[in-house]
Design a protein around this motif. Structure first.
Motif, short mmCIF file in Angstrom:
data_model
loop_
_atom_site.label_atom_id
_atom_site.label_comp_id
_atom_site.label_asym_id
_atom_site.label_seq_id
_atom_site.Cartn_x
_atom_site.Cartn_y
_atom_site.Cartn_z
N ASN A 8 -8.04 -142.98 69.62
CA ASN A 8 -7.36 -141.60 69.27
C ASN A 8 -8.93 -140.70 68.32
O ASN A 8 -8.49 -139.85 68.31
CB ASN A 8 -6.33 -141.55 68.34
N ARG A 9 -9.26 -141.00 67.99
CA ARG A 9 -10.57 -141.36 66.83
C ARG A 9 -11.46 -140.20 67.87
O ARG A 9 -12.17 -139.77 67.84
CB ARG A 9 -11.72 -142.22 66.06
N ILE A 10 -11.81 -140.79 69.39
CA ILE A 10 -13.03 -140.14 69.62
C ILE A 10 -11.95 -138.87 70.64
O ILE A 10 -12.47 -137.55 71.22
CB ILE A 10 -13.13 -141.04 71.36
N PHE A 11 -10.64 -139.04 70.91
CA PHE A 11 -10.08 -137.70 71.43
C PHE A 11 -9.57 -136.38 70.31
O PHE A 11 -10.46 -135.48 70.50
CB PHE A 11 -8.64 -138.08 71.48
N ASN A 12 -10.19 -136.80 69.18
CA ASN A 12 -10.09 -136.04 68.30
C ASN A 12 -11.19 -135.47 67.84
O ASN A 12 -11.65 -134.19 67.60
CB ASN A 12 -9.30 -135.95 66.57
N ASP A 17 -15.15 -130.44 68.64
CA ASP A 17 -16.55 -130.50 69.28
C ASP A 17 -16.13 -129.02 70.12
O ASP A 17 -17.08 -128.44 70.12
CB ASP A 17 -17.01 -131.28 69.99
N TYR A 18 -15.48 -129.10 70.84
CA TYR A 18 -14.75 -127.82 71.81
C TYR A 18 -14.30 -126.50 71.44
O TYR A 18 -14.70 -126.03 71.78
CB TYR A 18 -13.96 -127.71 72.80
N HIS A 19 -13.38 -126.83 70.17
CA HIS A 19 -13.87 -125.85 69.04
C HIS A 19 -14.18 -125.04 68.55
O HIS A 19 -14.17 -124.42 67.56
CB HIS A 19 -11.82 -126.12 68.39
N LEU A 20 -15.68 -126.15 68.22
CA LEU A 20 -17.05 -124.84 68.16
C LEU A 20 -16.85 -123.72 68.25
O LEU A 20 -17.61 -123.30 67.77
CB LEU A 20 -18.04 -125.85 67.86
N THR A 21 -17.31 -123.94 69.38
CA THR A 21 -17.32 -122.36 70.18
C THR A 21 -15.73 -122.03 70.71
O THR A 21 -15.87 -120.83 71.02
CB THR A 21 -17.87 -122.43 71.04
#
Length: 205
Positions: A8-12, A17-21
């Protein structure tokens, strides 16, 4: 740390990271060592996150049909990549528990660990985007309250699913359950089993 807390930590992390762009063409920069389970978990959720946004885009009623077809091809490839990665994660578990001897009364589970983890990754995405709706300033109070109720259910589901996965892994490690993995064998992606593809190829020949 339990396996699902790590996952769950890695998924978050991947979702953030994706939503930075927030762009489906953003290159992935996986921070974990290639070949590690953490690398596979990050990649798994990144693929899911990109596909989540593919699915949003293709539902635009004003989308150009040519662009929609190209996007459908990307969704098909993403689905195949997702399936391949789930099977890779199951291979990790099979290797991890390869020396465990199942007990005489050991039972099968309805799904493999990796397919349960696949659902956990999607759940992390649902929670992220439902939280966005709860925090929308341009939405009505009624909309935000409905989404908050849904968010609470998703959070409860995340706890329950995480617990169930950890318990499954504990049972496999103790020999109370055993893994039996069936490959997905998606026929529509295979030119030798999809009649549209193999008939077309034979006609061209």
């Amino acid at each position: 740390m339990t396996f699902t807390k790590q996952a769950n930590r890695i998924f978050n992390q991947a979702i953030q990271d994706y939503h930075l762009t927030d762009n489906v063409d953003t290159p992935i920069h996986n921070p974990y060592e290639h070949g590690s389970i953490d690398y596979s978990l990050y990649l798994k959720c990144w693929i899911d996150t990109v596909q989540w946004h593919y699915e949003d885009i293709i539902r635009d009623p004003k989308i150009d049909p040519v662009e929609a077809l190209a996007l459908k091809r990307r969704i098909d490839q993403s689905n195949q990549d997702r399936t391949d990665l789930v099977e890779e994660i199951d291979s990790y578990f099979r290797h991890t528990y390869s020396e465990v001897k199942p007990k005489a009364d050991a039972r099968l589970n309805t799904e493999s660990p990796a397919w349960a983890i696949d659902r956990l990754s999607i759940l992390a995405l649902k929670i992220y985007h439902m939280k966005e709706q709860v925090e929308r300033k341009d939405a009505s109070k009624e909309h935000r309250e409905k989404c908050e109720a849904k968010l609470n259910v998703l959070l409860e589901q995340q706890v329950d699913l995480s617990t169930a996965i950890d318990q499954l892994l504990e049972d496999i490690a103790a020999g109370h359950k055993y893994m039996k993995v069936y490959r997905q064998m998606k026929m529509y992606n295979d030119p030798s089993t999809n009649p549209i593809l193999y008939k077309g190829n034979s006609e061209e020949a």
